[in-house]
Design a protein around this motif. Structure first.
Motif, short mmCIF file in Angstrom:
data_model
loop_
_atom_site.label_atom_id
_atom_site.label_comp_id
_atom_site.label_asym_id
_atom_site.label_seq_id
_atom_site.Cartn_x
_atom_site.Cartn_y
_atom_site.Cartn_z
N PRO A 22 39.21 25.46 32.56
CA PRO A 22 40.19 24.44 32.28
C PRO A 22 41.00 24.72 31.05
O PRO A 22 42.02 24.10 30.85
CB PRO A 22 39.33 23.18 32.11
CG PRO A 22 38.05 23.70 31.58
CD PRO A 22 37.85 25.02 32.23
N GLY A 23 40.53 25.63 30.22
CA GLY A 23 41.24 25.85 28.97
C GLY A 23 42.37 26.83 29.05
O GLY A 23 43.01 27.09 28.07
N ARG A 24 42.63 27.38 30.25
CA ARG A 24 43.69 28.37 30.29
C ARG A 24 45.05 27.70 30.15
O ARG A 24 45.24 26.57 30.60
CB ARG A 24 43.63 29.17 31.60
CG ARG A 24 44.00 28.36 32.83
CD ARG A 24 43.89 29.25 34.06
NE ARG A 24 44.38 28.59 35.24
CZ ARG A 24 43.68 27.77 35.97
NH1 ARG A 24 42.45 27.49 35.60
NH2 ARG A 24 44.18 27.21 37.05
N GLN A 379 35.33 19.75 31.19
CA GLN A 379 36.01 20.23 29.99
C GLN A 379 37.49 19.88 30.08
O GLN A 379 38.07 19.88 31.17
CB GLN A 379 35.86 21.75 29.82
CG GLN A 379 34.45 22.22 29.51
CD GLN A 379 34.39 23.73 29.31
OE1 GLN A 379 35.37 24.43 29.53
NE2 GLN A 379 33.24 24.22 28.91
N ILE A 380 38.07 19.60 28.93
CA ILE A 380 39.49 19.30 28.84
C ILE A 380 40.08 20.12 27.70
O ILE A 380 39.42 20.31 26.67
CB ILE A 380 39.74 17.79 28.60
CG1 ILE A 380 39.19 16.97 29.77
CG2 ILE A 380 41.23 17.51 28.43
CD1 ILE A 380 39.32 15.47 29.58
N SER A 402 44.99 20.13 30.36
CA SER A 402 44.38 20.75 31.54
C SER A 402 42.91 20.39 31.59
O SER A 402 42.26 20.22 30.56
CB SER A 402 44.56 22.26 31.50
OG SER A 402 44.03 22.81 30.31
N ASP A 403 42.40 20.26 32.80
CA ASP A 403 40.98 19.95 32.99
C ASP A 403 40.47 20.69 34.22
O ASP A 403 41.25 21.18 35.05
CB ASP A 403 40.76 18.44 33.13
CG ASP A 403 41.40 17.87 34.37
OD1 ASP A 403 40.89 18.13 35.48
OD2 ASP A 403 42.42 17.15 34.27
N ASP A 404 39.15 20.76 34.34
CA ASP A 404 38.51 21.45 35.47
C ASP A 404 37.98 20.45 36.49
O ASP A 404 36.97 20.70 37.15
CB ASP A 404 37.38 22.34 34.96
CG ASP A 404 36.30 21.55 34.22
OD1 ASP A 404 36.52 20.34 33.96
OD2 ASP A 404 35.26 22.12 33.89
N GLY A 405 38.64 19.31 36.61
CA GLY A 405 38.18 18.25 37.50
C GLY A 405 38.52 18.50 38.95
O GLY A 405 38.82 19.61 39.37
N ARG A 406 38.50 17.44 39.72
CA ARG A 406 38.61 17.54 41.18
C ARG A 406 40.04 17.70 41.67
O ARG A 406 40.28 17.96 42.85
CB ARG A 406 38.00 16.30 41.83
CG ARG A 406 38.70 14.99 41.45
CD ARG A 406 38.02 13.80 42.06
NE ARG A 406 38.69 12.55 41.74
CZ ARG A 406 38.29 11.36 42.17
NH1 ARG A 406 37.21 11.28 42.92
NH2 ARG A 406 38.95 10.27 41.84
N GLY A 407 41.04 17.54 40.80
CA GLY A 407 42.43 17.74 41.18
C GLY A 407 42.97 16.59 42.02
O GLY A 407 42.38 15.51 42.10
N GLY A 438 40.76 19.90 44.60
CA GLY A 438 39.67 20.73 44.11
C GLY A 438 39.87 21.22 42.69
O GLY A 438 38.95 21.78 42.10
N GLY A 439 41.09 21.04 42.15
CA GLY A 439 41.36 21.39 40.77
C GLY A 439 41.68 22.86 40.60
O GLY A 439 41.70 23.63 41.56
#
Length: 451
Positions: A22-24, A379-380, A402-407, A438-439
């Motif tokens: 998520p940090g990209r 993560q955010i 940006s986050d690594d969530g479900r989109g 899906g993120g």
């Protein structure tokens, strides 16, 4: 320019790793390519655009034919179909020109087609100046494309042909490729054909030097003819400003109503209760000091609660940390209280104008709140960067959450992102969302400002 970053954790979580999923940071521009690869790409586009010009000539012919028989009635649906095809064709070229020039080529504001009979639709299309400019572009493009992409392709082909002329001479029948420069220059042997080989590098050099310039020339022609006129830009700008002003007024009115409601239902109610408790304690003090003491203790707790609510209210209007420490410190303070591990990276040259800092802070806070509520993220990452324009202090403030969530996030799916759009629109800011199912999710916001 200073570059500061910090990681805010809560609940004993392990530090989030920079550079992880998520940090990209989203790509800020096209992937750099070598000069030769760029020219080979343009060569491929020439093979696409040249047949496209022929298709445009066919569409122009179709439209002229359909208009000429429109009075008979049969040409009306054909004209409407041709108009749809031409506008689709023009949009493809606008996109190509935008990619070529590195700046958007906005579509002209076509007049909306009424939901009525075919004759009414046709009359609306014929009265639209943008329609006629599309047809003019079709005619002009059928000529200029050969002077730009066509000439570049010829340079390349001539270079390859002359560079390999001895081989071509050897493999082809005696009736062809024997007079490369007319009857006055006839080749009689392979040895003589080697005299043409030096022309190959010359034409290839011409192709290499002019390919980008000719492609840019074609893109500028497209922008000049398919972009909106100055009058259309002015009308669109006035409409945008009117819409932005109306939304800003509505937002401010809503904020005032919220502040009034919070004061009435929160601090004001507690202060009224405090006054009643103090009055009752004053009456009980001579006869029942213990009860009066208990009421005074409750009054002290009410004062503490009222102060907390007032601080929260003030923080919602303009956080004190934003005024004291700027956008960098305010975002790090925001991340510290986030229940999800959050990384904050800022690249700012210093303090920005106070209205810009406030708008950026609340936009990021709203995007962060959406991620916490709906994304189910682990993560955010918040990235804030100021990029100055060339030759001045003015530039653009870019914020990426940006986050690594479900989109699955969308501007149209809720009020949170639409509220950010309204807030940014007051400063000519923009918001884009990249959130496949899906993120991961990336919310990119930008604000023009001065450092």
């Amino acid at each position: 320019m200073t570059d500061s970053s910090g990681t805010a954790l809560s609940g004993g979580s392990s530090p989030s790793r920079e550079g992880s999923g998520p940090g990209r940071v989203a790509r800020s521009g096209p992937i750099p390519r070598s000069a030769l690869a760029q020219r080979m790409s343009l060569l491929g586009w020439s093979l696409v655009l040249l047949p496209g010009a022929a298709l445009g000539a066919v569409l122009a012919t179709l439209w002229i034919t359909s208009i000429s028989i429109a009075a008979l009635g049969a040409g009306i649906p054909l004209t409407l179909l041709a108009t749809v095809l031409v506008r689709w064709f023009a949009d493809l070229h606008r996109q190509w020109a935008a990619d070529r020039l590195g700046e958007p080529v906005p579509a002209r504001p076509y007049q909306p087609t009424p939901d009525a009979g075919w004759p009414v639709r046709l009359w609306t299309i014929l009265r639209d100046p943008a329609t006629w400019r599309d047809w003019i572009w079709l005619v002009v493009n059928s000529i200029t494309i050969w002077l730009s992409c066509g000439l570049s392709l010829l340079f390349f082909l001539f270079g390859v042909v002359y560079l390999t002329y001895p081989l071509i001479y050897q493999l082809t029948p005696s009736q062809v490729f024997r007079t490369p420069m007319g009857e006055g220059f006839r080749l009689h042997s392979v040895a003589q054909s080697f005299g043409l080989v030096p022309l190959g590098p010359v034409f290839l050099l011409l192709w290499y030097v002019t390919a980008v310039r000719l492609a840019n020339l074609n893109a500028r022609v497209i922008r000049a003819l398919l972009g909106p006129t100055e009058q259309a830009r002015l009308r669109a700008r006035v409409q945008q400003l009117a819409t932005s002003r109306a939304e800003t007024v509505d937002t401010q009115a809503g904020e005032l109503r919220r502040i009034e409601r919070d004061l009435h239902d929160g601090a004001q109610a507690r202060l009224v209760s405090l006054g009643m408790s103090l009055g009752l304690a004053e009456q009980l003090l001579p006869n029942d000091p213990q009860a009066a003491q208990q009421l005074l203790a409750e009054a002290r707790e009410s004062i503490s609660s009222a102060l907390t609510e007032l601080r929260d209210l003030v923080r919602g209007i303009h956080p004190p940390v934003l005024a004291d420490r700027g956008l960098d410190g305010a975002l790090k303070a925001l991340a510290l209280v986030n229940p999800i591990p959050t990384t904050v990276v800022t690249r700012l040259p210093g303090r920005l104008p106070a209205p810009i800092e406030s708008a950026a802070y609340f936009a990021v806070a709203e995007a962060l709140s959406n991620a916490i509520k709906h994304a189910q993220a682990q993560q955010i990452r918040i990235t804030v960067e100021f990029a100055p324009h060339r030759g001045g202090a003015a530039g653009e403030l870019t914020m990426l959450v940006s986050d690594d969530g479900r989109g699955g996030a969308s501007i149209d799916s809720g009020t949170g992102l639409r509220g950010i759009v309204r807030r940014l629109a007051a400063f000519d800011g923009t918001l884009t969302v990249d959130s496949p199912p899906g993120g991961p999710t990336e919310v990119r916001m930008s604000l023009p400002c001065v450092s």
